[in-house]
Scaffold this active site. Structure first.
Site, PDB file in Angstrom:
ATOM      1  N   ARG A   3      59.650 -67.290  -6.895  1.00 48.12           N
ATOM      2  CA  ARG A   3      58.724 -66.511  -7.696  1.00 48.12           C
ATOM      3  C   ARG A   3      59.122 -66.437  -9.166  1.00 48.12           C
ATOM      4  O   ARG A   3      58.334 -66.739 -10.057  1.00 48.12           O
ATOM      5  CB  ARG A   3      58.684 -65.075  -7.183  1.00 48.12           C
ATOM      6  CG  ARG A   3      57.412 -64.603  -6.602  1.00 48.12           C
ATOM      7  CD  ARG A   3      57.733 -63.372  -5.774  1.00 48.12           C
ATOM      8  NE  ARG A   3      58.860 -63.688  -4.910  1.00 48.12           N
ATOM      9  CZ  ARG A   3      58.724 -64.289  -3.747  1.00 48.12           C
ATOM     10  NH1 ARG A   3      57.545 -64.571  -3.293  1.00 48.12           N
ATOM     11  NH2 ARG A   3      59.757 -64.600  -3.021  1.00 48.12           N
ATOM     12  N   THR A   4      60.337 -65.993  -9.411  1.00 43.56           N
ATOM     13  CA  THR A   4      60.765 -65.758 -10.786  1.00 43.56           C
ATOM     14  C   THR A   4      60.689 -67.055 -11.582  1.00 43.56           C
ATOM     15  O   THR A   4      60.207 -67.084 -12.710  1.00 43.56           O
ATOM     16  CB  THR A   4      62.205 -65.214 -10.801  1.00 43.56           C
ATOM     17  OG1 THR A   4      62.261 -64.095  -9.931  1.00 43.56           O
ATOM     18  CG2 THR A   4      62.620 -64.783 -12.183  1.00 43.56           C
TER      19      THR A   4
ATOM     20  N   LYS B 171      80.162 -80.903 -10.894  1.00 41.75           N
ATOM     21  CA  LYS B 171      81.337 -81.701 -11.273  1.00 41.75           C
ATOM     22  C   LYS B 171      82.389 -80.848 -11.959  1.00 41.75           C
ATOM     23  O   LYS B 171      83.391 -81.360 -12.444  1.00 41.75           O
ATOM     24  CB  LYS B 171      80.915 -82.832 -12.219  1.00 41.75           C
ATOM     25  CG  LYS B 171      79.907 -83.779 -11.629  1.00 41.75           C
ATOM     26  CD  LYS B 171      79.532 -84.850 -12.655  1.00 41.75           C
ATOM     27  CE  LYS B 171      78.301 -85.612 -12.223  1.00 41.75           C
ATOM     28  NZ  LYS B 171      77.688 -86.317 -13.352  1.00 41.75           N
TER      29      LYS B 171
ATOM     30  N   HIS C  33      67.933 -57.187 -12.988  1.00 39.17           N
ATOM     31  CA  HIS C  33      66.832 -58.158 -12.961  1.00 39.17           C
ATOM     32  C   HIS C  33      65.718 -57.521 -13.785  1.00 39.17           C
ATOM     33  O   HIS C  33      64.733 -57.033 -13.257  1.00 39.17           O
ATOM     34  CB  HIS C  33      66.397 -58.396 -11.506  1.00 39.17           C
ATOM     35  CG  HIS C  33      65.450 -59.543 -11.331  1.00 39.17           C
ATOM     36  ND1 HIS C  33      64.874 -60.219 -12.383  1.00 39.17           N
ATOM     37  CD2 HIS C  33      64.975 -60.147 -10.216  1.00 39.17           C
ATOM     38  CE1 HIS C  33      64.096 -61.180 -11.913  1.00 39.17           C
ATOM     39  NE2 HIS C  33      64.135 -61.152 -10.603  1.00 39.17           N
TER      40      HIS C  33
ATOM     41  N   ARG D 117      69.222 -67.390 -14.569  1.00 39.49           N
ATOM     42  CA  ARG D 117      69.609 -66.660 -13.368  1.00 39.49           C
ATOM     43  C   ARG D 117      70.993 -67.158 -12.970  1.00 39.49           C
ATOM     44  O   ARG D 117      71.238 -68.375 -12.957  1.00 39.49           O
ATOM     45  CB  ARG D 117      68.622 -66.910 -12.236  1.00 39.49           C
ATOM     46  CG  ARG D 117      69.164 -66.407 -10.909  1.00 39.49           C
ATOM     47  CD  ARG D 117      68.116 -66.335  -9.860  1.00 39.49           C
ATOM     48  NE  ARG D 117      67.189 -65.259 -10.134  1.00 39.49           N
ATOM     49  CZ  ARG D 117      66.270 -64.866  -9.260  1.00 39.49           C
ATOM     50  NH1 ARG D 117      66.146 -65.459  -8.093  1.00 39.49           N
ATOM     51  NH2 ARG D 117      65.461 -63.886  -9.555  1.00 39.49           N
TER      52      ARG D 117
END
Lengths: 312, 185
Positions: free
Chosen positions: A60-61, A88, A138, A110
Protein backbone atom coordinates in the site's frame (compact mmCIF):
# COMPACT_ATOMS: atom_id res chain seq x y z
CA UNK A 1 -3.73 31.77 2.52
CA UNK A 2 0.00 31.25 2.79
CA UNK A 3 1.45 28.18 4.33
CA UNK A 4 4.75 26.55 4.89
CA UNK A 5 5.65 23.48 6.90
CA UNK A 6 7.89 24.07 9.88
CA UNK A 7 10.16 21.23 8.83
CA UNK A 8 12.31 20.24 5.89
CA UNK A 9 11.76 16.51 6.43
CA UNK A 10 8.85 14.40 7.57
CA UNK A 11 10.60 12.05 9.98
CA UNK A 12 7.79 11.59 12.44
CA UNK A 13 4.67 13.23 13.81
CA UNK A 14 6.51 13.94 17.07
CA UNK A 15 8.52 16.69 15.38
CA UNK A 16 5.78 18.54 13.52
CA UNK A 17 3.26 21.05 14.85
CA UNK A 18 -0.51 21.11 14.94
CA UNK A 19 -0.40 23.88 12.32
CA UNK A 20 1.69 21.65 10.05
CA UNK A 21 -0.92 18.91 10.37
CA UNK A 22 -3.74 21.30 9.55
CA UNK A 23 -1.86 22.69 6.56
CA UNK A 24 -1.36 19.15 5.27
CA UNK A 25 -5.10 18.44 5.69
CA UNK A 26 -6.09 21.63 3.90
CA UNK A 27 -3.78 20.85 0.99
CA UNK A 28 -4.86 17.19 0.90
CA UNK A 29 -8.52 18.20 0.53
CA UNK A 30 -7.62 20.00 -2.66
CA UNK A 31 -5.57 17.09 -3.94
CA UNK A 32 -8.48 14.78 -3.25
CA UNK A 33 -10.48 16.83 -5.75
CA UNK A 34 -7.60 16.52 -8.24
CA UNK A 35 -7.46 12.72 -8.04
CA UNK A 36 -11.18 12.50 -8.71
CA UNK A 37 -10.92 14.36 -12.01
CA UNK A 38 -10.86 12.65 -15.40
CA UNK A 39 -7.20 13.68 -15.70
CA UNK A 40 -5.82 13.07 -12.23
CA UNK A 41 -2.59 14.95 -12.59
CA UNK A 42 -1.10 18.37 -11.91
CA UNK A 43 2.29 19.64 -13.10
CA UNK A 44 3.59 21.03 -9.78
CA UNK A 45 6.57 18.71 -9.21
CA UNK A 46 7.63 18.27 -12.82
CA UNK A 47 11.20 19.34 -12.02
CA UNK A 48 11.52 17.14 -8.93
CA UNK A 49 13.02 13.66 -8.81
CA UNK A 50 12.03 11.36 -5.97
CA UNK A 51 13.68 8.12 -4.91
CA UNK A 52 11.52 5.53 -3.18
CA UNK A 53 13.85 3.43 -1.06
CA UNK A 54 12.15 0.41 0.43
CA UNK A 55 14.39 -1.65 2.67
CA UNK A 56 11.35 -3.49 3.97
CA UNK A 57 8.30 -4.96 2.23
CA UNK A 58 5.33 -2.79 1.44
CA UNK A 59 2.35 -2.83 -0.89
CA UNK A 60 0.00 0.00 0.00
CA UNK A 61 2.48 2.61 1.13
CA UNK A 62 4.76 2.06 -1.81
CA UNK A 63 2.03 2.14 -4.45
CA UNK A 64 0.40 5.08 -2.72
CA UNK A 65 3.63 7.11 -2.70
CA UNK A 66 4.36 6.20 -6.28
CA UNK A 67 0.89 7.26 -7.43
CA UNK A 68 1.11 10.47 -5.41
CA UNK A 69 4.45 11.28 -7.05
CA UNK A 70 3.19 10.50 -10.54
CA UNK A 71 0.06 12.59 -10.04
CA UNK A 72 2.27 15.52 -9.11
CA UNK A 73 4.31 14.90 -12.30
CA UNK A 74 7.51 14.09 -10.40
CA UNK A 75 10.08 11.69 -11.82
CA UNK A 76 10.47 8.62 -9.68
CA UNK A 77 12.96 5.85 -9.16
CA UNK A 78 12.23 2.77 -7.15
CA UNK A 79 14.61 0.78 -5.12
CA UNK A 80 14.00 -2.33 -3.14
CA UNK A 81 16.66 -3.76 -0.89
CA UNK A 82 16.03 -7.34 -1.92
CA UNK A 83 17.34 -6.77 -5.46
CA UNK A 84 20.18 -4.35 -4.73
CA UNK A 85 23.78 -3.99 -3.63
CA UNK A 86 22.59 -3.82 -0.03
CA UNK A 87 22.80 -7.58 -0.25
CA UNK A 88 26.49 -7.19 -1.14
CA UNK A 89 27.13 -5.25 2.08
CA UNK A 90 26.80 -1.59 1.01
CA UNK A 91 25.99 0.75 3.90
CA UNK A 92 22.80 2.83 4.02
CA UNK A 93 24.69 6.10 3.71
CA UNK A 94 26.70 4.88 0.71
CA UNK A 95 23.60 3.59 -1.03
CA UNK A 96 21.74 6.85 -0.53
CA UNK A 97 24.69 9.06 -1.46
CA UNK A 98 25.13 7.12 -4.68
CA UNK A 99 21.50 7.63 -5.52
CA UNK A 100 21.65 11.32 -4.65
CA UNK A 101 24.65 11.92 -6.87
CA UNK A 102 22.31 11.07 -9.74
CA UNK A 103 20.46 14.32 -8.87
CA UNK A 104 17.61 13.20 -6.69
CA UNK A 105 15.71 15.85 -4.71
CA UNK A 106 13.59 13.86 -2.28
CA UNK A 107 13.88 10.48 -0.62
CA UNK A 108 10.95 8.39 0.58
CA UNK A 109 12.34 5.66 2.79
CA UNK A 110 11.06 2.64 4.63
CA UNK A 111 13.64 0.94 6.78
CA UNK A 112 13.52 -1.77 9.47
CA UNK A 113 15.77 0.22 11.82
CA UNK A 114 14.07 2.86 14.00
CA UNK A 115 15.78 6.22 13.46
CA UNK A 116 17.17 5.42 9.99
CA UNK A 117 15.43 8.46 8.40
CA UNK A 118 16.81 10.72 11.15
CA UNK A 119 20.29 9.31 10.50
CA UNK A 120 19.98 10.25 6.82
CA UNK A 121 18.42 13.65 7.50
CA UNK A 122 21.44 14.54 9.64
CA UNK A 123 23.86 13.66 6.86
CA UNK A 124 22.35 14.46 3.48
CA UNK A 125 20.75 17.42 1.78
CA UNK A 126 17.60 15.95 0.18
CA UNK A 127 14.16 16.07 1.84
CA UNK A 128 13.52 12.81 3.67
CA UNK A 129 10.06 11.34 4.13
CA UNK A 130 9.75 8.49 6.56
CA UNK A 131 7.55 5.75 5.12
CA UNK A 132 7.92 3.64 8.25
CA UNK A 133 11.03 3.01 10.37
CA UNK A 134 10.90 -0.25 12.30
CA UNK A 135 8.62 -0.05 15.30
CA UNK A 136 9.11 3.72 15.62
CA UNK A 137 6.95 5.97 13.42
CA UNK A 138 4.88 5.88 10.24
CA UNK A 139 3.88 9.53 9.91
CA UNK A 140 2.11 9.45 6.55
CA UNK A 141 -0.15 6.63 7.77
CA UNK A 142 -1.09 8.64 10.86
CA UNK A 143 -1.84 11.70 8.75
CA UNK A 144 -4.05 9.80 6.34
CA UNK A 145 -5.79 8.08 9.26
CA UNK A 146 -6.51 11.40 10.96
CA UNK A 147 -7.58 12.93 7.64
CA UNK A 148 -10.02 10.04 7.10
CA UNK A 149 -11.34 10.33 10.67
CA UNK A 150 -11.87 14.05 10.23
CA UNK A 151 -13.71 13.47 6.98
CA UNK A 152 -16.03 11.05 8.75
CA UNK A 153 -16.69 12.74 12.11
CA UNK A 154 -15.48 16.35 11.70
CA UNK A 155 -12.73 18.11 13.65
CA UNK A 156 -11.04 15.69 16.03
CA UNK A 157 -10.83 17.90 19.10
CA UNK A 158 -12.60 16.07 21.93
CA UNK A 159 -13.40 13.02 19.79
CA UNK A 160 -12.92 9.58 21.35
CA UNK A 161 -10.58 7.32 19.46
CA UNK A 162 -9.49 3.80 20.33
CA UNK A 163 -6.40 2.13 18.93
CA UNK A 164 -6.84 -1.61 19.27
CA UNK A 165 -4.35 -4.46 18.95
CA UNK A 166 -0.60 -4.86 18.84
CA UNK A 167 0.44 -1.44 20.13
CA UNK A 168 3.87 -2.62 21.20
CA UNK A 169 5.17 -3.44 17.71
CA UNK A 170 3.21 -0.85 15.81
CA UNK A 171 4.74 2.28 14.32
CA UNK A 172 1.24 3.22 13.17
CA UNK A 173 0.09 3.29 16.82
CA UNK A 174 2.85 5.64 17.94
CA UNK A 175 2.39 8.05 15.05
CA UNK A 176 -1.40 7.91 15.50
CA UNK A 177 -1.08 8.75 19.18
CA UNK A 178 1.17 11.76 18.52
CA UNK A 179 -1.08 13.00 15.73
CA UNK A 180 -4.39 12.54 17.55
CA UNK A 181 -3.11 14.10 20.77
CA UNK A 182 -1.83 17.12 18.84
CA UNK A 183 -5.28 17.53 17.33
CA UNK A 184 -6.90 17.35 20.77
CA UNK A 185 -8.57 13.94 20.59
CA UNK A 186 -8.99 11.55 23.53
CA UNK A 187 -7.13 8.32 22.91
CA UNK A 188 -7.45 4.88 24.46
CA UNK A 189 -5.17 1.99 23.55
CA UNK A 190 -6.68 -1.45 23.94
CA UNK A 191 -5.11 -4.88 23.71
CA UNK A 192 -3.74 -7.75 25.73
CA UNK A 193 -1.34 -6.60 28.51
CA UNK A 194 1.65 -8.18 26.75
CA UNK A 195 1.07 -6.05 23.65
CA UNK A 196 0.60 -2.69 25.43
CA UNK A 197 3.95 -1.04 26.18
CA UNK A 198 4.76 -0.15 29.80
CA UNK A 199 4.41 3.58 30.57
CA UNK A 200 2.29 4.20 27.44
CA UNK A 201 0.20 6.52 29.66
CA UNK A 202 3.09 8.99 29.62
CA UNK A 203 2.01 9.86 26.05
CA UNK A 204 -1.31 11.07 27.42
CA UNK A 205 -3.40 8.04 26.49
CA UNK A 206 -5.46 5.64 28.61
CA UNK A 207 -5.16 1.87 28.63
CA UNK A 208 -7.89 -0.70 28.45
CA UNK A 209 -7.86 -4.48 28.41
CA UNK A 210 -11.56 -4.78 27.68
CA UNK A 211 -12.52 -4.66 24.03
CA UNK A 212 -16.28 -4.32 24.47
CA UNK A 213 -15.99 -1.44 26.94
CA UNK A 214 -13.58 0.34 24.64
CA UNK A 215 -15.86 -0.05 21.63
CA UNK A 216 -18.82 1.28 23.65
CA UNK A 217 -16.74 4.32 24.57
CA UNK A 218 -15.18 5.33 21.28
CA UNK A 219 -16.38 7.20 18.17
CA UNK A 220 -13.73 5.57 16.02
CA UNK A 221 -11.82 2.31 16.41
CA UNK A 222 -8.51 2.01 14.59
CA UNK A 223 -7.73 -1.70 14.57
CA UNK A 224 -4.09 -2.68 14.11
CA UNK A 225 -2.51 -5.79 12.71
CA UNK A 226 -0.89 -8.36 14.94
CA UNK A 227 2.70 -8.09 13.74
CA UNK A 228 3.76 -11.67 14.07
CA UNK A 229 6.92 -11.03 12.05
CA UNK A 230 8.20 -8.59 14.68
CA UNK A 231 7.32 -10.73 17.67
CA UNK A 232 10.50 -12.40 18.87
CA UNK A 233 8.77 -14.24 21.70
CA UNK A 234 5.26 -15.53 22.20
CA UNK A 235 3.11 -12.56 23.30
CA UNK A 236 -0.26 -14.23 22.81
CA UNK A 237 -1.24 -17.82 23.52
CA UNK A 238 -2.67 -18.36 20.04
CA UNK A 239 -4.21 -16.46 17.16
CA UNK A 240 -7.50 -18.16 17.89
CA UNK A 241 -7.50 -16.96 21.47
CA UNK A 242 -6.53 -13.43 20.40
CA UNK A 243 -9.46 -13.42 18.01
CA UNK A 244 -11.82 -14.49 20.81
CA UNK A 245 -10.81 -11.67 23.17
CA UNK A 246 -9.61 -8.86 20.89
CA UNK A 247 -10.95 -9.66 17.42
CA UNK A 248 -13.83 -7.59 16.02
CA UNK A 249 -16.80 -9.41 14.52
CA UNK A 250 -20.24 -8.32 13.45
CA UNK A 251 -22.13 -9.93 16.32
CA UNK A 252 -19.94 -8.01 18.78
CA UNK A 253 -20.58 -4.74 16.93
CA UNK A 254 -24.33 -5.45 16.78
CA UNK A 255 -24.40 -5.86 20.56
CA UNK A 256 -23.15 -2.27 21.05
CA UNK A 257 -25.44 0.70 21.68
CA UNK A 258 -23.76 2.62 18.88
CA UNK A 259 -21.20 1.22 16.47
CA UNK A 260 -17.97 3.19 16.01
CA UNK A 261 -16.33 3.83 12.65
CA UNK A 262 -13.92 0.95 11.96
CA UNK A 263 -10.49 1.60 10.47
CA UNK A 264 -7.49 -0.57 9.71
CA UNK A 265 -4.19 0.51 8.15
CA UNK A 266 -3.79 -2.83 6.31
CA UNK A 267 -2.73 -5.44 5.58
CA UNK A 268 -5.58 -7.12 7.45
CA UNK A 269 -5.15 -10.50 9.10
CA UNK A 270 -8.71 -11.57 8.36
CA UNK A 271 -10.09 -13.72 11.12
CA UNK A 272 -7.51 -12.56 13.68
CA UNK A 273 -7.95 -8.88 14.57
CA UNK A 274 -10.79 -8.26 12.17
CA UNK A 275 -13.37 -10.71 10.86
CA UNK A 276 -14.44 -10.41 7.24
CA UNK A 277 -18.02 -9.52 8.19
CA UNK A 278 -16.67 -6.34 9.81
CA UNK A 279 -13.90 -5.54 7.33
CA UNK A 280 -16.38 -5.57 4.45
CA UNK A 281 -19.24 -3.94 6.35
CA UNK A 282 -20.71 -0.46 6.07
CA UNK A 283 -18.94 0.47 9.33
CA UNK A 284 -15.49 0.08 7.81
CA UNK A 285 -13.76 2.94 5.96
CA UNK A 286 -10.68 0.93 5.09
CA UNK A 287 -10.86 1.61 1.36
CA UNK A 288 -11.50 5.34 1.89
CA UNK A 289 -8.30 5.34 3.96
CA UNK A 290 -6.41 4.02 0.95
CA UNK A 291 -7.85 6.70 -1.33
CA UNK A 292 -7.03 9.41 1.18
CA UNK A 293 -3.51 8.02 1.41
CA UNK A 294 -2.72 9.22 -2.10
CA UNK A 295 -4.16 12.71 -1.48
CA UNK A 296 -2.38 13.07 1.86
CA UNK A 297 0.96 11.97 0.43
CA UNK A 298 0.54 14.37 -2.50
CA UNK A 299 0.03 17.16 0.02
CA UNK A 300 3.15 16.18 1.98
CA UNK A 301 5.36 15.93 -1.11
CA UNK A 302 3.98 19.20 -2.49
CA UNK A 303 4.47 21.10 0.74
CA UNK A 304 7.98 19.77 1.36
CA UNK A 305 8.99 20.53 -2.23
CA UNK A 306 7.59 24.04 -2.01
CA UNK A 307 10.01 24.87 0.82
CA UNK A 308 13.01 24.43 -1.41
CA UNK A 309 13.71 27.37 -3.65
CA UNK A 310 15.02 26.22 -6.96
CA UNK A 311 18.20 27.72 -8.37
CA UNK A 312 19.62 27.13 -11.80
CA UNK B 1 -0.89 53.85 5.31
CA UNK B 2 -0.97 55.22 1.81
CA UNK B 3 -4.41 56.12 0.53
CA UNK B 4 -5.29 54.50 -2.75
CA UNK B 5 -6.82 56.58 -5.51
CA UNK B 6 -10.33 55.49 -6.44
CA UNK B 7 -10.38 54.79 -10.16
CA UNK B 8 -13.85 53.24 -10.27
CA UNK B 9 -16.48 54.10 -7.66
CA UNK B 10 -19.51 52.15 -6.52
CA UNK B 11 -21.90 53.56 -9.13
CA UNK B 12 -19.65 53.08 -12.11
CA UNK B 13 -18.57 49.66 -10.80
CA UNK B 14 -22.18 48.48 -11.09
CA UNK B 15 -22.56 50.03 -14.54
CA UNK B 16 -19.40 48.27 -15.71
CA UNK B 17 -20.69 44.92 -14.47
CA UNK B 18 -24.03 45.54 -16.22
CA UNK B 19 -22.24 46.35 -19.46
CA UNK B 20 -20.09 43.22 -19.24
CA UNK B 21 -23.18 41.10 -18.66
CA UNK B 22 -24.89 42.56 -21.75
CA UNK B 23 -21.76 42.05 -23.85
CA UNK B 24 -21.70 38.40 -22.79
CA UNK B 25 -25.41 38.00 -23.57
CA UNK B 26 -24.90 39.72 -26.93
CA UNK B 27 -22.26 37.17 -27.92
CA UNK B 28 -23.64 34.06 -26.26
CA UNK B 29 -27.42 34.47 -26.26
CA UNK B 30 -28.84 31.70 -24.09
CA UNK B 31 -25.35 30.34 -23.36
CA UNK B 32 -26.05 27.09 -25.15
CA UNK B 33 -23.07 24.68 -24.81
CA UNK B 34 -21.24 27.28 -22.73
CA UNK B 35 -19.77 27.12 -19.26
CA UNK B 36 -18.58 29.90 -16.98
CA UNK B 37 -15.58 29.40 -14.72
CA UNK B 38 -14.27 31.81 -12.09
CA UNK B 39 -10.59 31.70 -11.15
CA UNK B 40 -10.02 31.46 -7.38
CA UNK B 41 -10.18 33.60 -5.41
CA UNK B 42 -11.13 37.05 -6.72
CA UNK B 43 -12.17 35.88 -10.18
CA UNK B 44 -14.89 33.84 -8.50
CA UNK B 45 -16.39 37.02 -7.04
CA UNK B 46 -16.51 38.59 -10.50
CA UNK B 47 -17.97 35.42 -12.02
CA UNK B 48 -20.66 35.14 -9.36
CA UNK B 49 -21.73 38.75 -9.75
CA UNK B 50 -21.84 38.44 -13.53
CA UNK B 51 -23.73 35.13 -13.54
CA UNK B 52 -26.41 36.75 -11.37
CA UNK B 53 -26.67 39.69 -13.77
CA UNK B 54 -26.77 37.43 -16.81
CA UNK B 55 -29.61 35.41 -15.29
CA UNK B 56 -31.45 38.62 -14.42
CA UNK B 57 -30.97 40.17 -17.86
CA UNK B 58 -31.67 37.00 -19.84
CA UNK B 59 -34.01 34.64 -18.05
CA UNK B 60 -33.46 31.94 -20.66
CA UNK B 61 -29.71 31.80 -20.03
CA UNK B 62 -28.62 28.37 -18.84
CA UNK B 63 -25.02 27.34 -18.30
CA UNK B 64 -22.67 25.27 -16.17
CA UNK B 65 -20.79 27.23 -13.57
CA UNK B 66 -17.58 26.27 -11.78
CA UNK B 67 -14.63 27.52 -9.78
CA UNK B 68 -11.04 26.80 -10.73
CA UNK B 69 -8.01 26.97 -8.46
CA UNK B 70 -4.72 27.28 -10.31
CA UNK B 71 -2.27 26.95 -7.40
CA UNK B 72 -0.97 23.57 -8.54
CA UNK B 73 -0.40 24.89 -12.07
CA UNK B 74 1.50 28.07 -11.21
CA UNK B 75 4.84 28.51 -12.93
CA UNK B 76 6.44 30.07 -9.86
CA UNK B 77 6.25 26.95 -7.65
CA UNK B 78 9.59 26.56 -5.86
CA UNK B 79 10.51 30.04 -7.03
CA UNK B 80 8.46 32.12 -4.58
CA UNK B 81 9.60 32.92 -1.08
CA UNK B 82 6.22 32.16 0.48
CA UNK B 83 4.32 29.14 -0.82
CA UNK B 84 0.64 29.63 -1.62
CA UNK B 85 -2.09 27.46 -0.22
CA UNK B 86 -4.73 26.23 -2.62
CA UNK B 87 -8.46 27.01 -2.67
CA UNK B 88 -11.24 24.71 -3.82
CA UNK B 89 -11.78 23.70 -7.39
CA UNK B 90 -15.44 22.95 -8.03
CA UNK B 91 -15.99 21.84 -11.61
CA UNK B 92 -18.45 18.96 -11.79
CA UNK B 93 -18.78 18.92 -15.57
CA UNK B 94 -16.48 18.26 -18.53
CA UNK B 95 -15.51 21.13 -20.80
CA UNK B 96 -14.92 18.83 -23.78
CA UNK B 97 -16.26 20.55 -26.89
CA UNK B 98 -17.77 23.45 -24.92
CA UNK B 99 -17.32 27.18 -25.07
CA UNK B 100 -15.61 28.22 -21.87
CA UNK B 101 -15.66 31.71 -20.42
CA UNK B 102 -13.12 32.32 -17.66
CA UNK B 103 -13.24 35.23 -15.22
CA UNK B 104 -10.51 37.02 -13.33
CA UNK B 105 -10.54 40.37 -11.56
CA UNK B 106 -7.26 41.80 -12.87
CA UNK B 107 -5.34 40.86 -16.01
CA UNK B 108 -1.75 41.94 -15.58
CA UNK B 109 1.24 39.75 -16.51
CA UNK B 110 -1.01 37.04 -17.94
CA UNK B 111 0.65 34.28 -15.89
CA UNK B 112 -2.52 33.44 -13.98
CA UNK B 113 -4.44 33.02 -17.23
CA UNK B 114 -1.65 30.93 -18.71
CA UNK B 115 -1.83 28.64 -15.65
CA UNK B 116 -5.62 28.59 -15.85
CA UNK B 117 -5.52 27.44 -19.45
CA UNK B 118 -3.12 24.63 -18.52
CA UNK B 119 -5.49 23.66 -15.73
CA UNK B 120 -8.54 23.74 -18.01
CA UNK B 121 -6.87 21.18 -20.26
CA UNK B 122 -7.34 18.64 -17.47
CA UNK B 123 -11.12 18.93 -17.76
CA UNK B 124 -11.30 18.22 -21.49
CA UNK B 125 -10.59 19.95 -24.81
CA UNK B 126 -12.68 23.08 -24.99
CA UNK B 127 -14.14 24.35 -28.25
CA UNK B 128 -12.97 27.87 -27.45
CA UNK B 129 -11.95 29.83 -24.39
CA UNK B 130 -12.77 33.48 -23.71
CA UNK B 131 -11.55 35.72 -20.94
CA UNK B 132 -13.50 38.30 -18.95
CA UNK B 133 -11.55 40.69 -16.76
CA UNK B 134 -12.72 43.64 -14.71
CA UNK B 135 -9.39 45.46 -14.88
CA UNK B 136 -7.09 45.21 -17.86
CA UNK B 137 -3.60 46.50 -16.99
CA UNK B 138 -2.14 47.06 -20.39
CA UNK B 139 1.54 47.39 -19.52
CA UNK B 140 3.95 44.62 -18.59
CA UNK B 141 2.19 41.60 -20.08
CA UNK B 142 4.52 38.57 -19.99
CA UNK B 143 2.58 36.40 -22.41
CA UNK B 144 0.60 36.99 -25.61
CA UNK B 145 -2.71 36.97 -23.75
CA UNK B 146 -5.62 39.34 -24.30
CA UNK B 147 -9.02 39.68 -22.65
CA UNK B 148 -12.18 39.37 -24.77
CA UNK B 149 -14.28 41.43 -22.37
CA UNK B 150 -12.73 44.25 -20.36
CA UNK B 151 -14.22 46.33 -17.55
CA UNK B 152 -11.74 49.21 -17.45
CA UNK B 153 -8.28 49.69 -18.88
CA UNK B 154 -5.55 50.87 -16.56
CA UNK B 155 -2.17 52.09 -17.72
CA UNK B 156 0.00 52.20 -14.63
CA UNK B 157 3.66 51.79 -13.78
CA UNK B 158 4.93 48.40 -12.68
CA UNK B 159 5.37 49.65 -9.13
CA UNK B 160 1.68 50.50 -8.90
CA UNK B 161 -0.87 48.10 -7.52
CA UNK B 162 -4.51 47.87 -8.53
CA UNK B 163 -6.91 46.54 -5.93
CA UNK B 164 -10.48 45.52 -6.65
CA UNK B 165 -12.66 45.71 -3.53
CA UNK B 166 -15.92 43.77 -3.35
CA UNK B 167 -18.87 44.46 -1.11
CA UNK B 168 -18.81 40.77 -0.09
CA UNK B 169 -15.31 41.19 1.39
CA UNK B 170 -14.58 44.89 1.76
CA UNK B 171 -18.01 46.47 2.39
CA UNK B 172 -18.01 48.43 -0.87
CA UNK B 173 -17.52 47.79 -4.58
CA UNK B 174 -14.69 49.93 -5.93
CA UNK B 175 -11.32 49.81 -7.61
CA UNK B 176 -8.28 51.50 -6.12
CA UNK B 177 -4.87 52.37 -7.50
CA UNK B 178 -1.89 52.46 -5.15
CA UNK B 179 1.39 54.05 -6.18
CA UNK B 180 3.63 51.52 -4.40
CA UNK B 181 3.40 47.72 -4.49
CA UNK B 182 4.09 47.41 -0.76
CA UNK B 183 0.53 48.49 -0.01
CA UNK B 184 -0.75 45.16 -1.27
CA UNK B 185 -2.55 43.23 1.43
Amino acid sequence: MNGQLSTKHLLGIKHITKEDIQLIFHTAENFKEVINRPIKKVPSLRDVTIANLFFENSTRTRISFELAEKRLSADTINFSAAASSVKKGETLLDTVNNILSMKVDMVVMRHPAPGAPQFLADRIDANIINAGDGTHEHPTQALLDAFSMREKVGELKGKKIAIIGDIKHSRVALSNIYCLKKLGAEVVVCGPPTLLPKHIESLGVNKSYNLKETLEWCDIANVLRIQLERQDIQYIPSKREYNQYFGLNLSLLNSLKSVPVIMHPGPINRGIELDSDVADSEYSIILQQVENGVATRMAILYLLASREKIEY
Amino acid sequence: MEQGKIILDKGKFQLTLERLSYELIENHGDFDNTCLIGIQEKGVLLAERLTQLIKKNNRKAKFDYGKLDITFYRDDFRRRTTPLSPSNTEIDFLIEGKNVIIFDDVLYTGRTIQAAMNALGDFGRPNRVELVTLVNRRFNRHFPIKADYEGINVDALDEAYVKVEWKEDDKEDRILLFAGKDKKN
